[in-house]
Design an enzyme around this catalytic site. Structure first.
Site, PDB file in Angstrom:
ATOM      1  N   ASP A 191      34.471 116.583 187.561  1.00  0.00           N
ATOM      2  CA  ASP A 191      35.349 116.465 186.390  1.00  0.00           C
ATOM      3  C   ASP A 191      36.786 116.689 186.825  1.00  0.00           C
ATOM      4  OD1 ASP A 191      33.261 116.029 184.561  1.00  0.00           O
ATOM      5  OD2 ASP A 191      32.914 118.184 184.349  1.00  0.00           O
ATOM      6  N   ASP A 208      32.331 110.656 180.920  1.00  0.00           N
ATOM      7  CA  ASP A 208      32.252 111.414 179.667  1.00  0.00           C
ATOM      8  C   ASP A 208      33.065 110.733 178.571  1.00  0.00           C
ATOM      9  OD1 ASP A 208      30.768 113.374 180.978  1.00  0.00           O
ATOM     10  OD2 ASP A 208      32.533 114.570 181.461  1.00  0.00           O
TER      11      ASP A 208
END
Length: 218
Positions: free
Chosen positions: A146, A180
């Site tokens: 991420d 995401d």
């Protein structure tokens, strides 16, 4: 919209998602941060072993279960998208479905392979691709990369706010990735426009013989 368009959308998102993750892994160490726009957008490198936005699920066994579930979901997703194309669902729904499928596949790649192809990024070490000593984990035990962080507001909340008044607060706190974001955009858009996307297919179909009977009675 044809099925090949679905594949193209999925591949484009995967290229962007995986290219950014590869760059992060091979150029940044854990928790390193670049400020892109002061006060609201940063590249902040973290890894998570669970679900989207850093959520976790059930330790080592949960990690394996989640990865296998993602694999089954992606396989079913390609089949279902082909079915929606054949039944001529709206272009908007097919695009949203492609975004969700691409996002699920993007994080699946991390979970399946990143533990084998990268070494660790802890401390001030920058990971190497295909290191001689092997990766930091085994098959199905990779961590999801991420990096997108949007702390639009950081500060202490006014004391008059119930329960949280006076606490330090960050919005938006989760760090996420392109996969995401693709999932979130796809899901939210479907929820907002579900009547438009599904309306024509949810209308009750009148059998042809009923129409003939009605014409005869008239």
């Amino acid at each position: 919209m044809k099925y090949r368009h679905v594949i193209i959308i999925v591949l484009l998102i995967l290229v962007v998602d995986q290219s950014l993750k590869f760059w992060i892994k091979t150029h940044m160490f854990m928790q390193q941060e670049y400020i892109i726009f002061p006060n609201w957008f940063r590249i902040h490198f973290i890894e998570n072993e669970g679900m989207a936005y850093g959520l976790k699920f059930g330790g080592d066994f949960g990690k394996i279960f989640l990865t296998l579930f993602r694999l089954a979901a992606v396989g079913w997703g390609f089949y279902y998208m082909n079915k929606l194309v054949k039944e001529k669902y709206s272009r908007g729904l097919l695009i949203c479905g492609s975004l969700i499928l691409a996002g699920a596949a993007g994080n699946l790649i991390d979970s399946m392979f990143y533990g084998m192809i990268f070494n660790d990024s802890m401390g001030y070490e920058i990971a190497k691709f295909m290191p001689p000593g092997g990766g930091y984990g085994s098959f199905l035990h990779g961590r999801v990369v991420d990096m997108l962080y949007f702390p639009i507001y950081e500060g202490y909340l006014p004391k008059w706010i119930p329960f949280k008044g006076g606490d330090y607060f960050v919005f938006f706190r989760p760090v996420f990735n392109v996969a995401d974001a693709a999932i979130s955009v796809g899901v939210i858009t479907i929820l907002l426009f579900q009547k438009r996307f599904f309306g024509r297919h949810m209308q009750p179909k009148t059998p042809a013989n009923n129409a003939i009977t009605n014409d005869h009675l008239a």
